[in-house]
Design an enzyme around this catalytic site. Sequence first.
Site, PDB file in Angstrom:
ATOM      1  N   HIS A 158      17.476  86.088  15.296  1.00  0.00           N
ATOM      2  CA  HIS A 158      17.686  87.538  15.325  1.00  0.00           C
ATOM      3  C   HIS A 158      18.538  87.971  14.130  1.00  0.00           C
ATOM      4  O   HIS A 158      18.175  88.896  13.394  1.00  0.00           O
ATOM      5  CB  HIS A 158      18.378  87.902  16.644  1.00  0.00           C
ATOM      6  CG  HIS A 158      18.740  89.352  16.777  1.00  0.00           C
ATOM      7  ND1 HIS A 158      18.167  90.167  17.723  1.00  0.00           N
ATOM      8  CD2 HIS A 158      19.636  90.127  16.113  1.00  0.00           C
ATOM      9  CE1 HIS A 158      18.687  91.387  17.617  1.00  0.00           C
ATOM     10  NE2 HIS A 158      19.586  91.381  16.656  1.00  0.00           N
ATOM     11  N   GLU A 159      19.654  87.268  13.921  1.00  0.00           N
ATOM     12  CA  GLU A 159      20.541  87.612  12.819  1.00  0.00           C
ATOM     13  C   GLU A 159      19.901  87.291  11.468  1.00  0.00           C
ATOM     14  O   GLU A 159      20.065  88.036  10.497  1.00  0.00           O
ATOM     15  CB  GLU A 159      21.870  86.857  12.957  1.00  0.00           C
ATOM     16  CG  GLU A 159      22.599  87.080  14.259  1.00  0.00           C
ATOM     17  CD  GLU A 159      22.912  88.540  14.525  1.00  0.00           C
ATOM     18  OE1 GLU A 159      22.903  89.336  13.564  1.00  0.00           O
ATOM     19  OE2 GLU A 159      23.154  88.897  15.672  1.00  0.00           O
ATOM     20  N   HIS A 193      17.602  90.112  10.404  1.00  0.00           N
ATOM     21  CA  HIS A 193      18.358  91.213   9.787  1.00  0.00           C
ATOM     22  C   HIS A 193      18.702  90.879   8.335  1.00  0.00           C
ATOM     23  O   HIS A 193      18.486  91.683   7.427  1.00  0.00           O
ATOM     24  CB  HIS A 193      19.665  91.449  10.551  1.00  0.00           C
ATOM     25  CG  HIS A 193      19.530  92.168  11.850  1.00  0.00           C
ATOM     26  ND1 HIS A 193      18.863  93.368  11.980  1.00  0.00           N
ATOM     27  CD2 HIS A 193      20.009  91.877  13.089  1.00  0.00           C
ATOM     28  CE1 HIS A 193      18.925  93.778  13.232  1.00  0.00           C
ATOM     29  NE2 HIS A 193      19.606  92.881  13.930  1.00  0.00           N
TER      30      HIS A 193
END
Length: 271
Positions: free
Chosen positions: A61-62, A65
């Site tokens: 998820h990170e 980004h």
Amino acid sequence: MSTSSSRYSQRSDRRVSPVFIGITAVTAVAGWAVWTDFAASAGLAVFLFVTSAWIVSLCLHEYAHARTALHSGDLSIGAKGYLTLNPLRYTHALLSIVLPVLFVIMGGIGLPGGAVFIERNRIQGRWKHSLISAAGPLTNVLFAVVCTAPFWLDALDGVPVVFRYALAFLALLQVSAAILNFLPVPGLDGYGVIEPWLSYRIRRQVEPIAPFGLLLIFALLFVPELNRIFFDGVDAVLSALGVGELETSCGLEYYRFWQEENPFCASLAER
């Protein structure tokens, strides 16, 4: 700095961290233990499998980004270590890893993580800013689709029942995290998607409450009616993906191996 040194530094900034490799290895070994019923305690194996897989999804998820920000113009991302998938390099490891894992253990809910520092001033274009914010929860959506693939592909023949429960519970975490993250609440990714399109006046008014957006969501989820509406929505998405409430409930029961075993779920697993 010479060109060769610069290239070496860039490669090291993007080399997958041994920490992430170790977590992935734990996921694989625990998943094998659940599949083969190798572990003395099926619940402990499910706990290790789901927890480590959940941390892997948080890292991805990170990473989503960060990678999207890199290609959108923030070249400082690599030097911060975000492209190594190392959870220890996040700006707020507590928010990104520790609290999400604790909330899974305590409440069986996918807490939105998120703490990569992006230098937004380096990025031009509202669409790029929106895509950076959307990239993280879209990773949770993809993870949920992968976890539920045996269900919506009707390919459960030969899949051990306990492993099916574990996948169902892991999918619940991904769906709940995606839904929460996409809420247009200040401090969450959903607000980050729409923020570039808001007027400067509205953004300035909202800015002071952004740090408390996540706390507001937690408080609202403690309201029984809102909690029921939220999980009804999660169950509806999972049902569309072929996952029933029985699988997710039994997955949670096995995950909480320290509690008294549910005889109903255990009897189903023995069939």
